[in-house]
Design an enzyme around this catalytic site. Sequence first.
Site, PDB file in Angstrom:
ATOM      1  N   TYR A 178      78.923  23.663  -9.454  1.00 35.72           N
ATOM      2  CA  TYR A 178      77.832  24.134  -8.596  1.00 35.72           C
ATOM      3  C   TYR A 178      78.160  23.836  -7.128  1.00 35.72           C
ATOM      4  O   TYR A 178      78.014  24.698  -6.253  1.00 35.72           O
ATOM      5  CB  TYR A 178      76.511  23.462  -8.981  1.00 35.72           C
ATOM      6  N   ARG A 225      70.236  12.909  -1.344  1.00 36.51           N
ATOM      7  CA  ARG A 225      69.180  12.683  -0.353  1.00 36.51           C
ATOM      8  C   ARG A 225      67.935  13.526  -0.623  1.00 36.51           C
ATOM      9  O   ARG A 225      66.802  13.091  -0.382  1.00 36.51           O
ATOM     10  CB  ARG A 225      69.722  13.008   1.043  1.00 36.51           C
ATOM     11  N   ARG A 235      63.074  22.076  -8.537  1.00 38.35           N
ATOM     12  CA  ARG A 235      64.514  22.248  -8.705  1.00 38.35           C
ATOM     13  C   ARG A 235      65.131  20.960  -9.252  1.00 38.35           C
ATOM     14  O   ARG A 235      64.549  19.885  -9.120  1.00 38.35           O
ATOM     15  CB  ARG A 235      65.180  22.599  -7.365  1.00 38.35           C
ATOM     16  N   PHE A 295      84.849  19.651  14.653  1.00 38.98           N
ATOM     17  CA  PHE A 295      84.022  20.504  13.802  1.00 38.98           C
ATOM     18  C   PHE A 295      84.058  20.032  12.350  1.00 38.98           C
ATOM     19  O   PHE A 295      83.032  20.029  11.661  1.00 38.98           O
ATOM     20  CB  PHE A 295      84.519  21.951  13.900  1.00 38.98           C
TER      21      PHE A 295
END
Length: 445
Positions: A178, A225, A235, A295
Amino acid sequence: MGKLSQFITHPIELRAAIILKFFRKPLFSVQDTQETPDLKKCYQLLNLTSRSFSAVIMELNPELRNAVMLFYLILRALDTVEDDMSIAHEVKVPLLRDFYKKLSLDDWSFDGNAPTEKDRAVLTDFNAILHEFHRLNKDYCDVIIKITKEMGNGMADYILDEEFNLNGVQTIKDYDMYCHYVAGLVGDGLTHLMVIAKFASPELINQPELFESMGLFLQKTNIIRDYAEDIEAGRSFWPKEIWSIYGNKLTDFQSSTNTKQGVFCINHLVLNALEHVTDVLSYLSSIQEQSSFQFCAIPQVMAIATLALVFNNENVLHTNVKIRKGTTCDLILKSRSYKGCVDIFEYYLRDIRKRLGVEDPNYLKFNIHIAKIDQFIEEMYQDNLPQGVKPNKTPIYLKVTERSKYDNPVEDVQYEEIYKFNMLLTVLLTTGLAFLVIYLGPSQN
Protein backbone atom coordinates in the site's frame (compact mmCIF):
# COMPACT_ATOMS: atom_id res chain seq x y z
CA MET A 1 0.70 26.33 24.28
CA GLY A 2 0.71 29.16 21.71
CA LYS A 3 3.44 29.63 19.12
CA LEU A 4 4.90 32.67 20.92
CA SER A 5 5.23 30.85 24.23
CA GLN A 6 6.73 27.85 22.42
CA PHE A 7 9.40 30.07 20.90
CA ILE A 8 10.12 31.78 24.24
CA THR A 9 10.64 28.43 25.96
CA HIS A 10 12.76 27.08 23.06
CA PRO A 11 15.26 29.89 22.21
CA ILE A 12 17.23 27.75 19.73
CA GLU A 13 14.06 27.31 17.72
CA LEU A 14 13.36 31.04 17.96
CA ARG A 15 16.80 31.72 16.51
CA ALA A 16 16.12 29.24 13.70
CA ALA A 17 12.79 30.90 12.88
CA ILE A 18 14.41 34.36 12.72
CA ILE A 19 17.28 33.11 10.54
CA LEU A 20 14.87 31.28 8.25
CA LYS A 21 12.66 34.35 7.89
CA PHE A 22 15.24 37.12 7.60
CA PHE A 23 18.74 35.79 6.86
CA ARG A 24 18.46 32.66 4.71
CA LYS A 25 18.70 33.42 1.01
CA PRO A 26 16.82 31.26 -1.55
CA LEU A 27 19.11 29.32 -3.86
CA PHE A 28 17.29 30.45 -7.01
CA SER A 29 14.99 33.19 -8.26
CA VAL A 30 11.31 32.33 -8.75
CA GLN A 31 10.65 34.90 -11.47
CA ASP A 32 10.39 32.19 -14.14
CA THR A 33 7.30 30.73 -12.44
CA GLN A 34 5.24 33.52 -14.04
CA GLU A 35 6.48 32.91 -17.59
CA THR A 36 3.09 32.07 -19.14
CA PRO A 37 -0.53 32.44 -17.92
CA ASP A 38 -0.83 28.64 -17.74
CA LEU A 39 2.38 28.31 -15.73
CA LYS A 40 1.22 31.04 -13.36
CA LYS A 41 -2.06 29.15 -12.95
CA CYS A 42 -0.21 25.93 -12.17
CA TYR A 43 1.76 27.54 -9.37
CA GLN A 44 -1.46 29.02 -8.01
CA LEU A 45 -2.92 25.51 -7.94
CA LEU A 46 0.23 24.24 -6.21
CA ASN A 47 -0.09 26.84 -3.48
CA LEU A 48 -3.82 26.15 -3.18
CA THR A 49 -3.39 22.40 -2.65
CA SER A 50 -0.37 22.40 -0.33
CA ARG A 51 1.58 25.32 1.10
CA SER A 52 4.24 23.00 2.53
CA PHE A 53 4.93 21.25 -0.80
CA SER A 54 4.75 24.61 -2.57
CA ALA A 55 7.47 26.00 -0.33
CA VAL A 56 9.95 23.17 -0.96
CA ILE A 57 9.19 22.93 -4.70
CA MET A 58 9.73 26.68 -5.15
CA GLU A 59 13.25 26.20 -3.74
CA LEU A 60 14.22 23.75 -6.51
CA ASN A 61 16.67 24.38 -9.33
CA PRO A 62 14.72 25.86 -12.30
CA GLU A 63 15.86 22.91 -14.43
CA LEU A 64 13.72 20.61 -12.29
CA ARG A 65 11.20 22.93 -10.65
CA ASN A 66 8.44 22.86 -13.28
CA ALA A 67 8.75 19.10 -13.82
CA VAL A 68 8.38 18.37 -10.10
CA MET A 69 5.56 20.90 -9.73
CA LEU A 70 3.60 19.32 -12.60
CA PHE A 71 4.37 15.81 -11.33
CA TYR A 72 2.90 16.81 -7.97
CA LEU A 73 -0.22 18.41 -9.48
CA ILE A 74 -0.91 15.42 -11.75
CA LEU A 75 -0.67 12.99 -8.85
CA ARG A 76 -2.77 15.36 -6.72
CA ALA A 77 -5.43 15.32 -9.46
CA LEU A 78 -5.30 11.52 -9.52
CA ASP A 79 -5.60 11.42 -5.73
CA THR A 80 -8.54 13.84 -5.82
CA VAL A 81 -10.44 11.43 -8.07
CA GLU A 82 -9.58 8.47 -5.82
CA ASP A 83 -10.50 10.25 -2.56
CA ASP A 84 -13.90 11.58 -3.68
CA MET A 85 -16.51 9.14 -2.39
CA SER A 86 -19.24 10.91 -4.40
CA ILE A 87 -17.86 9.54 -7.69
CA ALA A 88 -19.47 6.22 -8.61
CA HIS A 89 -17.12 3.25 -8.93
CA GLU A 90 -18.13 2.67 -12.55
CA VAL A 91 -16.84 6.17 -13.31
CA LYS A 92 -13.92 6.30 -10.90
CA VAL A 93 -12.18 2.99 -11.67
CA PRO A 94 -11.89 3.45 -15.49
CA LEU A 95 -10.84 7.08 -14.95
CA LEU A 96 -8.05 6.05 -12.58
CA ARG A 97 -6.81 3.31 -14.91
CA ASP A 98 -6.81 5.58 -17.96
CA PHE A 99 -5.73 8.80 -16.26
CA TYR A 100 -2.22 8.55 -17.72
CA LYS A 101 -3.75 8.64 -21.21
CA LYS A 102 -5.14 12.12 -20.50
CA LEU A 103 -1.56 13.37 -20.40
CA SER A 104 -1.29 12.80 -24.15
CA LEU A 105 -4.28 15.06 -24.88
CA ASP A 106 -4.04 18.74 -25.76
CA ASP A 107 -7.02 19.61 -23.58
CA TRP A 108 -8.96 17.76 -20.90
CA SER A 109 -10.62 18.61 -17.61
CA PHE A 110 -12.99 16.97 -15.16
CA ASP A 111 -15.82 18.57 -13.20
CA GLY A 112 -17.34 15.43 -11.70
CA ASN A 113 -16.05 16.00 -8.18
CA ALA A 114 -18.38 17.00 -5.37
CA PRO A 115 -18.55 20.80 -4.88
CA THR A 116 -17.13 20.28 -1.39
CA GLU A 117 -13.99 18.51 -2.66
CA LYS A 118 -11.23 20.90 -1.58
CA ASP A 119 -8.80 20.16 -4.43
CA ARG A 120 -11.33 19.92 -7.27
CA ALA A 121 -9.72 22.98 -8.96
CA VAL A 122 -6.75 20.79 -9.93
CA LEU A 123 -9.12 18.82 -12.17
CA THR A 124 -11.37 21.63 -13.38
CA ASP A 125 -8.27 23.61 -14.42
CA PHE A 126 -6.36 20.57 -15.71
CA ASN A 127 -5.99 22.21 -19.15
CA ALA A 128 -3.36 24.56 -17.74
CA ILE A 129 -1.46 21.58 -16.33
CA LEU A 130 -1.60 19.79 -19.69
CA HIS A 131 -0.37 22.83 -21.63
CA GLU A 132 2.68 23.18 -19.38
CA PHE A 133 3.24 19.42 -19.25
CA HIS A 134 3.69 19.32 -23.03
CA ARG A 135 6.41 21.99 -22.76
CA LEU A 136 8.59 19.73 -20.57
CA ASN A 137 11.58 17.72 -21.72
CA LYS A 138 10.19 14.48 -23.24
CA ASP A 139 12.27 12.37 -20.86
CA TYR A 140 10.59 14.07 -17.89
CA CYS A 141 7.17 13.49 -19.49
CA ASP A 142 7.86 9.80 -20.00
CA VAL A 143 8.71 9.35 -16.31
CA ILE A 144 5.59 11.18 -15.15
CA ILE A 145 3.33 9.20 -17.52
CA LYS A 146 4.84 5.89 -16.33
CA ILE A 147 4.33 6.67 -12.63
CA THR A 148 0.82 8.04 -13.21
CA LYS A 149 -0.14 4.81 -14.99
CA GLU A 150 1.21 2.59 -12.20
CA MET A 151 -0.32 4.67 -9.42
CA GLY A 152 -3.71 4.97 -11.10
CA ASN A 153 -3.94 1.23 -11.61
CA GLY A 154 -2.83 0.59 -8.04
CA MET A 155 -5.55 2.92 -6.73
CA ALA A 156 -8.15 1.17 -8.88
CA ASP A 157 -7.04 -2.23 -7.57
CA TYR A 158 -7.50 -1.09 -3.96
CA ILE A 159 -10.97 0.28 -4.71
CA LEU A 160 -11.99 -3.13 -6.06
CA ASP A 161 -10.33 -5.04 -3.20
CA GLU A 162 -13.27 -5.94 -0.95
CA GLU A 163 -11.03 -7.35 1.81
CA PHE A 164 -9.08 -4.09 2.02
CA ASN A 165 -12.24 -1.96 2.01
CA LEU A 166 -13.91 -4.05 4.72
CA ASN A 167 -10.98 -4.86 7.01
CA GLY A 168 -8.12 -2.54 6.05
CA VAL A 169 -4.48 -3.57 5.70
CA GLN A 170 -3.88 -7.14 6.88
CA THR A 171 -0.22 -8.16 6.65
CA ILE A 172 3.08 -6.29 6.81
CA LYS A 173 3.59 -7.25 3.16
CA ASP A 174 0.23 -5.61 2.32
CA TYR A 175 1.28 -2.57 4.38
CA ASP A 176 4.47 -2.19 2.36
CA MET A 177 2.57 -2.66 -0.90
CA TYR A 178 0.00 0.00 0.00
CA CYS A 179 2.79 2.43 0.94
CA HIS A 180 4.52 1.57 -2.35
CA TYR A 181 1.55 2.71 -4.40
CA VAL A 182 0.93 5.93 -2.50
CA ALA A 183 4.54 6.95 -1.75
CA GLY A 184 7.14 4.51 -3.09
CA LEU A 185 6.14 5.29 -6.68
CA VAL A 186 6.62 8.99 -5.97
CA GLY A 187 10.19 8.25 -4.84
CA ASP A 188 10.68 6.24 -8.03
CA GLY A 189 9.52 9.11 -10.25
CA LEU A 190 11.48 11.82 -8.44
CA THR A 191 14.65 9.74 -8.56
CA HIS A 192 14.37 9.30 -12.32
CA LEU A 193 13.72 13.03 -12.78
CA MET A 194 16.81 13.95 -10.72
CA VAL A 195 19.01 11.46 -12.56
CA ILE A 196 17.83 12.78 -15.94
CA ALA A 197 18.68 16.30 -14.75
CA LYS A 198 22.13 15.00 -13.68
CA PHE A 199 21.44 16.08 -10.10
CA ALA A 200 21.82 12.57 -8.60
CA SER A 201 24.09 9.57 -9.08
CA PRO A 202 22.90 7.42 -12.03
CA GLU A 203 23.46 4.32 -9.88
CA LEU A 204 20.31 5.19 -7.91
CA ILE A 205 18.21 3.93 -10.81
CA ASN A 206 19.55 0.43 -10.16
CA GLN A 207 18.87 0.61 -6.42
CA PRO A 208 15.06 0.61 -6.19
CA GLU A 209 15.19 -0.44 -2.55
CA LEU A 210 16.64 2.98 -1.72
CA PHE A 211 14.03 5.19 -3.37
CA GLU A 212 11.33 2.77 -2.21
CA SER A 213 12.48 3.29 1.38
CA MET A 214 12.40 7.07 0.93
CA GLY A 215 8.69 6.87 0.19
CA LEU A 216 7.82 4.17 2.71
CA PHE A 217 9.60 5.93 5.58
CA LEU A 218 7.48 9.05 5.03
CA GLN A 219 4.21 7.23 4.47
CA LYS A 220 4.55 4.91 7.46
CA THR A 221 5.30 7.89 9.69
CA ASN A 222 2.12 9.61 8.50
CA ILE A 223 0.06 6.45 8.99
CA ILE A 224 1.24 6.03 12.59
CA ARG A 225 0.59 9.69 13.41
CA ASP A 226 -2.86 9.78 11.74
CA TYR A 227 -4.37 6.87 13.71
CA ALA A 228 -7.08 8.93 15.48
CA GLU A 229 -7.99 10.85 12.34
CA ASP A 230 -8.27 7.66 10.28
CA ILE A 231 -10.35 5.86 12.92
CA GLU A 232 -12.76 8.80 13.01
CA ALA A 233 -13.07 8.65 9.21
CA GLY A 234 -13.64 4.89 9.24
CA ARG A 235 -10.29 4.07 7.65
CA SER A 236 -7.74 1.48 8.73
CA PHE A 237 -4.08 1.52 7.62
CA TRP A 238 -2.26 0.01 10.61
CA PRO A 239 -1.51 -3.60 9.55
CA LYS A 240 -3.48 -6.22 11.43
CA GLU A 241 -0.40 -8.46 11.59
CA ILE A 242 1.04 -5.92 14.04
CA TRP A 243 -1.95 -4.42 15.87
CA SER A 244 -3.62 -7.80 16.53
CA ILE A 245 -0.67 -8.65 18.81
CA TYR A 246 -1.87 -5.92 21.17
CA GLY A 247 -5.67 -5.87 20.85
CA ASN A 248 -8.75 -7.57 19.46
CA LYS A 249 -9.92 -4.54 17.49
CA LEU A 250 -8.00 -1.55 16.15
CA THR A 251 -10.45 0.81 17.84
CA ASP A 252 -9.81 -0.81 21.25
CA PHE A 253 -6.68 1.29 21.76
CA GLN A 254 -8.79 4.42 22.31
CA SER A 255 -10.17 2.91 25.50
CA SER A 256 -8.37 3.96 28.69
CA THR A 257 -8.07 0.31 29.70
CA ASN A 258 -6.09 -0.48 26.54
CA THR A 259 -3.84 2.60 26.39
CA LYS A 260 -0.69 0.71 27.39
CA GLN A 261 -1.20 -1.90 24.68
CA GLY A 262 -1.94 0.88 22.21
CA VAL A 263 1.37 2.56 23.04
CA PHE A 264 3.21 -0.75 22.60
CA CYS A 265 1.55 -1.04 19.17
CA ILE A 266 2.65 2.49 18.23
CA ASN A 267 6.21 1.61 19.23
CA HIS A 268 6.11 -1.61 17.18
CA LEU A 269 5.06 0.42 14.12
CA VAL A 270 7.87 2.91 14.80
CA LEU A 271 10.32 -0.01 14.90
CA ASN A 272 8.98 -1.18 11.54
CA ALA A 273 9.48 2.31 10.06
CA LEU A 274 13.06 2.52 11.39
CA GLU A 275 13.97 -0.42 9.15
CA HIS A 276 14.17 2.09 6.28
CA VAL A 277 16.65 4.50 7.93
CA THR A 278 19.91 3.13 6.50
CA ASP A 279 18.39 3.13 3.00
CA VAL A 280 17.27 6.74 3.48
CA LEU A 281 20.76 7.83 4.56
CA SER A 282 22.33 5.92 1.65
CA TYR A 283 19.95 7.57 -0.81
CA LEU A 284 20.63 11.08 0.46
CA SER A 285 24.39 10.54 0.08
CA SER A 286 23.80 10.13 -3.68
CA ILE A 287 22.07 13.48 -4.26
CA GLN A 288 24.62 15.96 -5.54
CA GLU A 289 22.74 19.16 -6.45
CA GLN A 290 21.98 21.30 -3.40
CA SER A 291 18.34 22.25 -3.99
CA SER A 292 17.47 18.64 -4.87
CA PHE A 293 19.24 17.46 -1.75
CA GLN A 294 17.24 19.85 0.42
CA PHE A 295 14.03 18.83 -1.34
CA CYS A 296 14.71 15.18 -0.46
CA ALA A 297 16.23 15.72 2.98
CA ILE A 298 13.67 18.02 4.62
CA PRO A 299 10.74 15.54 4.56
CA GLN A 300 13.00 12.76 5.87
CA VAL A 301 14.27 14.71 8.89
CA MET A 302 10.69 15.80 9.58
CA ALA A 303 9.74 12.12 9.53
CA ILE A 304 12.39 10.99 12.04
CA ALA A 305 11.42 13.92 14.31
CA THR A 306 7.75 12.90 14.03
CA LEU A 307 8.59 9.25 14.78
CA ALA A 308 10.36 10.37 17.95
CA LEU A 309 7.29 12.45 18.86
CA VAL A 310 4.78 9.62 18.38
CA PHE A 311 7.03 7.04 20.08
CA ASN A 312 5.67 6.12 23.54
CA ASN A 313 3.06 8.86 23.10
CA GLU A 314 -0.47 7.88 24.10
CA ASN A 315 -1.83 11.16 22.69
CA VAL A 316 -1.51 9.60 19.22
CA LEU A 317 -4.46 7.36 20.13
CA HIS A 318 -6.77 10.36 20.54
CA THR A 319 -5.49 13.27 18.46
CA ASN A 320 -3.18 14.24 15.60
CA VAL A 321 0.17 15.23 17.12
CA LYS A 322 2.61 17.47 15.26
CA ILE A 323 6.14 18.71 15.79
CA ARG A 324 6.45 22.36 16.82
CA LYS A 325 6.75 25.09 14.21
CA GLY A 326 10.08 26.12 15.69
CA THR A 327 11.36 22.55 15.46
CA THR A 328 10.44 22.57 11.78
CA CYS A 329 12.45 25.78 11.23
CA ASP A 330 15.46 24.30 13.04
CA LEU A 331 15.29 21.08 11.01
CA ILE A 332 15.07 22.96 7.70
CA LEU A 333 18.22 24.91 8.51
CA LYS A 334 20.25 22.01 9.89
CA SER A 335 19.33 19.53 7.13
CA ARG A 336 20.96 21.56 4.35
CA SER A 337 24.15 19.52 4.73
CA TYR A 338 24.43 15.76 4.67
CA LYS A 339 26.27 15.75 8.00
CA GLY A 340 23.49 17.89 9.42
CA CYS A 341 20.93 15.27 8.34
CA VAL A 342 22.93 12.46 9.91
CA ASP A 343 23.25 14.44 13.15
CA ILE A 344 19.45 14.92 13.21
CA PHE A 345 18.83 11.20 12.77
CA GLU A 346 21.36 10.38 15.51
CA TYR A 347 19.73 12.88 17.89
CA TYR A 348 16.23 11.46 17.50
CA LEU A 349 17.40 7.84 17.58
CA ARG A 350 19.13 8.56 20.90
CA ASP A 351 15.93 10.21 22.12
CA ILE A 352 13.88 7.12 21.22
CA ARG A 353 16.32 4.76 22.89
CA LYS A 354 16.46 6.94 26.01
CA ARG A 355 12.67 6.75 26.42
CA LEU A 356 12.39 3.04 25.59
CA GLY A 357 11.08 1.15 28.62
CA VAL A 358 12.30 -2.32 29.51
CA GLU A 359 8.67 -3.44 29.68
CA ASP A 360 8.21 -2.77 25.97
CA PRO A 361 7.78 -6.14 24.17
CA ASN A 362 10.22 -4.96 21.49
CA TYR A 363 12.83 -3.58 23.89
CA LEU A 364 15.58 -5.90 22.67
CA LYS A 365 14.69 -5.51 18.99
CA PHE A 366 14.76 -1.72 19.30
CA ASN A 367 18.21 -1.73 20.88
CA ILE A 368 19.60 -4.15 18.32
CA HIS A 369 18.21 -2.20 15.37
CA ILE A 370 19.29 1.23 16.59
CA ALA A 371 22.75 -0.21 17.31
CA LYS A 372 22.91 -1.39 13.68
CA ILE A 373 22.03 2.12 12.47
CA ASP A 374 24.70 3.58 14.79
CA GLN A 375 27.24 1.15 13.36
CA PHE A 376 26.23 2.13 9.82
CA ILE A 377 26.76 5.82 10.65
CA GLU A 378 30.14 5.09 12.23
CA GLU A 379 31.11 3.32 9.01
CA MET A 380 30.26 6.47 7.06
CA TYR A 381 32.74 8.71 8.85
CA GLN A 382 35.18 6.52 10.82
CA ASP A 383 36.31 9.58 12.79
CA ASN A 384 37.51 7.81 15.93
CA LEU A 385 40.00 5.34 14.53
CA PRO A 386 43.19 4.63 16.57
CA GLN A 387 46.30 6.46 15.42
CA GLY A 388 47.84 4.81 12.38
CA VAL A 389 44.71 2.83 11.47
CA LYS A 390 43.42 3.62 7.99
CA PRO A 391 39.67 3.83 7.32
CA ASN A 392 37.91 0.86 5.80
CA LYS A 393 36.93 2.21 2.38
CA THR A 394 33.49 0.66 2.14
CA PRO A 395 31.04 1.88 -0.54
CA ILE A 396 29.12 4.07 1.94
CA TYR A 397 32.35 5.55 3.34
CA LEU A 398 33.51 6.51 -0.17
CA LYS A 399 30.07 7.87 -1.05
CA VAL A 400 29.89 10.06 2.06
CA THR A 401 33.47 11.25 1.59
CA GLU A 402 32.56 12.35 -1.93
CA ARG A 403 29.34 13.95 -0.71
CA SER A 404 31.21 15.96 1.93
CA LYS A 405 32.68 18.32 -0.64
CA TYR A 406 29.16 19.60 -1.36
CA ASP A 407 28.66 20.32 2.34
CA ASN A 408 31.54 22.74 2.80
CA PRO A 409 29.92 25.73 0.99
CA VAL A 410 26.66 25.06 2.84
CA GLU A 411 28.39 25.07 6.22
CA ASP A 412 30.02 28.42 5.32
CA VAL A 413 26.57 29.87 4.62
CA GLN A 414 25.26 28.49 7.93
CA TYR A 415 28.10 30.13 9.86
CA GLU A 416 27.43 33.43 8.10
CA GLU A 417 23.72 33.31 8.97
CA ILE A 418 24.46 32.63 12.65
CA TYR A 419 27.03 35.45 12.67
CA LYS A 420 24.45 37.90 11.28
CA PHE A 421 21.90 36.75 13.84
CA ASN A 422 24.42 37.20 16.66
CA MET A 423 25.26 40.70 15.40
CA LEU A 424 21.56 41.60 15.33
CA LEU A 425 21.10 40.21 18.83
CA THR A 426 24.11 42.20 20.08
CA VAL A 427 22.71 45.42 18.61
CA LEU A 428 19.28 44.79 20.12
CA LEU A 429 20.68 43.96 23.55
CA THR A 430 23.07 46.93 23.51
CA THR A 431 20.33 49.31 22.42
CA GLY A 432 17.93 47.92 25.01
CA LEU A 433 20.55 48.23 27.74
CA ALA A 434 21.32 51.82 26.73
CA PHE A 435 17.64 52.78 26.94
CA LEU A 436 17.38 51.03 30.31
CA VAL A 437 20.36 52.97 31.70
CA ILE A 438 18.91 56.25 30.48
CA TYR A 439 15.47 55.44 31.86
CA LEU A 440 16.75 54.28 35.26
CA GLY A 441 19.56 56.82 35.56
CA PRO A 442 19.47 59.79 37.98
CA SER A 443 17.09 62.55 36.89
CA GLN A 444 18.58 65.88 35.99
CA ASN A 445 17.24 68.82 38.05
